[in-house]
Design a protein around this motif. Structure first.
Motif, mmCIF file in Angstrom:
data_model
loop_
_atom_site.group_PDB
_atom_site.id
_atom_site.type_symbol
_atom_site.label_atom_id
_atom_site.label_comp_id
_atom_site.label_asym_id
_atom_site.label_seq_id
_atom_site.Cartn_x
_atom_site.Cartn_y
_atom_site.Cartn_z
ATOM 1 N N UNK A 1 -6.095 6.407 -25.028
ATOM 2 C CA UNK A 1 -5.451 6.896 -26.251
ATOM 3 C C UNK A 1 -6.036 8.234 -26.708
ATOM 4 N N UNK A 2 -7.346 8.397 -26.560
ATOM 5 C CA UNK A 2 -7.976 9.664 -26.947
ATOM 6 C C UNK A 2 -7.486 10.827 -26.088
ATOM 7 N N UNK A 3 -7.246 10.574 -24.829
ATOM 8 C CA UNK A 3 -6.787 11.656 -23.956
ATOM 9 C C UNK A 3 -5.333 12.003 -24.179
ATOM 10 N N UNK A 4 -4.586 11.137 -24.814
ATOM 11 C CA UNK A 4 -3.168 11.402 -25.079
ATOM 12 C C UNK A 4 -2.957 12.219 -26.342
ATOM 13 N N UNK B 1 0.825 -1.211 0.000
ATOM 14 C CA UNK B 1 0.000 0.000 0.000
ATOM 15 C C UNK B 1 0.857 1.257 0.000
ATOM 16 N N UNK B 2 1.934 1.253 0.778
ATOM 17 C CA UNK B 2 2.813 2.429 0.810
ATOM 18 C C UNK B 2 3.490 2.634 -0.536
ATOM 19 N N UNK B 3 3.944 1.561 -1.137
ATOM 20 C CA UNK B 3 4.591 1.677 -2.445
ATOM 21 C C UNK B 3 3.594 2.140 -3.506
ATOM 22 N N UNK B 4 2.400 1.595 -3.483
ATOM 23 C CA UNK B 4 1.375 2.011 -4.445
ATOM 24 C C UNK B 4 1.031 3.489 -4.267
ATOM 25 N N UNK B 5 0.872 3.926 -3.031
ATOM 26 C CA UNK B 5 0.575 5.342 -2.779
ATOM 27 C C UNK B 5 1.714 6.228 -3.246
ATOM 28 N N UNK B 6 2.931 5.840 -2.950
ATOM 29 C CA UNK B 6 4.094 6.629 -3.368
ATOM 30 C C UNK B 6 4.147 6.748 -4.886
ATOM 31 N N UNK B 7 3.960 5.637 -5.598
ATOM 32 C CA UNK B 7 4.007 5.664 -7.056
ATOM 33 C C UNK B 7 2.843 6.476 -7.633
ATOM 34 N N UNK B 8 1.672 6.356 -7.029
ATOM 35 C CA UNK B 8 0.515 7.118 -7.491
ATOM 36 C C UNK B 8 0.795 8.613 -7.366
ATOM 37 N N UNK B 9 1.256 9.031 -6.198
ATOM 38 C CA UNK B 9 1.489 10.459 -5.982
ATOM 39 C C UNK B 9 2.701 10.966 -6.756
ATOM 40 N N UNK B 10 3.641 10.096 -7.068
ATOM 41 C CA UNK B 10 4.742 10.497 -7.953
ATOM 42 C C UNK B 10 4.193 10.793 -9.341
ATOM 43 N N UNK B 11 3.245 9.974 -9.792
ATOM 44 C CA UNK B 11 2.614 10.217 -11.094
ATOM 45 C C UNK B 11 1.805 11.506 -11.066
ATOM 46 N N UNK B 12 1.087 11.758 -9.975
ATOM 47 C CA UNK B 12 0.314 12.996 -9.858
ATOM 48 C C UNK B 12 1.239 14.201 -9.913
ATOM 49 N N UNK B 13 2.358 14.096 -9.247
ATOM 50 C CA UNK B 13 3.304 15.223 -9.219
ATOM 51 C C UNK B 13 3.869 15.498 -10.613
ATOM 52 N N UNK B 14 4.163 14.457 -11.367
ATOM 53 C CA UNK B 14 4.812 14.635 -12.671
ATOM 54 C C UNK B 14 3.827 14.814 -13.823
ATOM 55 N N UNK B 15 2.670 14.150 -13.759
ATOM 56 C CA UNK B 15 1.715 14.211 -14.860
ATOM 57 C C UNK B 15 0.547 15.143 -14.590
ATOM 58 N N UNK B 16 0.262 15.386 -13.321
ATOM 59 C CA UNK B 16 -0.930 16.143 -12.950
ATOM 60 C C UNK B 16 -2.062 15.198 -12.582
ATOM 61 N N UNK B 17 -3.033 15.730 -11.867
ATOM 62 C CA UNK B 17 -4.129 14.902 -11.361
ATOM 63 C C UNK B 17 -5.004 14.352 -12.486
ATOM 64 N N UNK B 18 -5.308 15.166 -13.481
ATOM 65 C CA UNK B 18 -6.213 14.733 -14.548
ATOM 66 C C UNK B 18 -5.615 13.594 -15.374
ATOM 67 N N UNK B 19 -4.366 13.740 -15.796
ATOM 68 C CA UNK B 19 -3.752 12.686 -16.615
ATOM 69 C C UNK B 19 -3.535 11.421 -15.810
#
Length: 124
Positions: free
Chosen positions: A119-122, A61-79
């Protein structure tokens, strides 16, 4: 909601620090609801069960949360939210490959819709 609220925190504090504070805030919000069940729980479990709980709660769970929030930080919440839709697709694929479960036609159609949506959102 957490993902949208987390984006500014992650930009300000960083991924690791932000994940800690976001998890701590979520934990504090759940304590009043979880405490009665936690205190009433029969904790007479074998030692290996506690190892499983620690693995599930702390490591995965900690690893999943860390990876999720790393993606949010780099890609943004919407993407990042768009990519979360792929979770069900990978769950179906894993159950078919690892558990030899049959994949229904509706699951295939849903998977195709998810992939098409991602794919449409990309597209620029």
């Amino acid at each position: 909601v957490w993902t949208v609220l987390a984006a500014p925190v992650l930009k300000r504090r960083g991924t690791l620090d932000g994940t800690f504070w976001i998890s701590a805030a979520g934990t504090l919000g759940l304590v009043p609801f979880a405490l009665p069940g936690f205190l009433g729980q029969d904790w007479a479990l074998p030692r290996w069960a506690f190892a499983g709980i620690a693995y599930s709660g702390v490591i995965s769970a900690a690893l999943a949360s860390f990876l999720w929030y790393a993606a949010v930080r780099h890609l943004g919440a919407a993407r990042t939210g768009i990519y979360a839709n792929l979770e069900s697709l990978f769950a179906v694929l894993a159950s078919a490959l690892l558990l030899e479960e049959r994949v229904a036609v509706t699951a295939l159609l849903g998977g195709a819709a998810v992939v098409a949506g991602v794919l449409l959102t990309r597209r620029p």
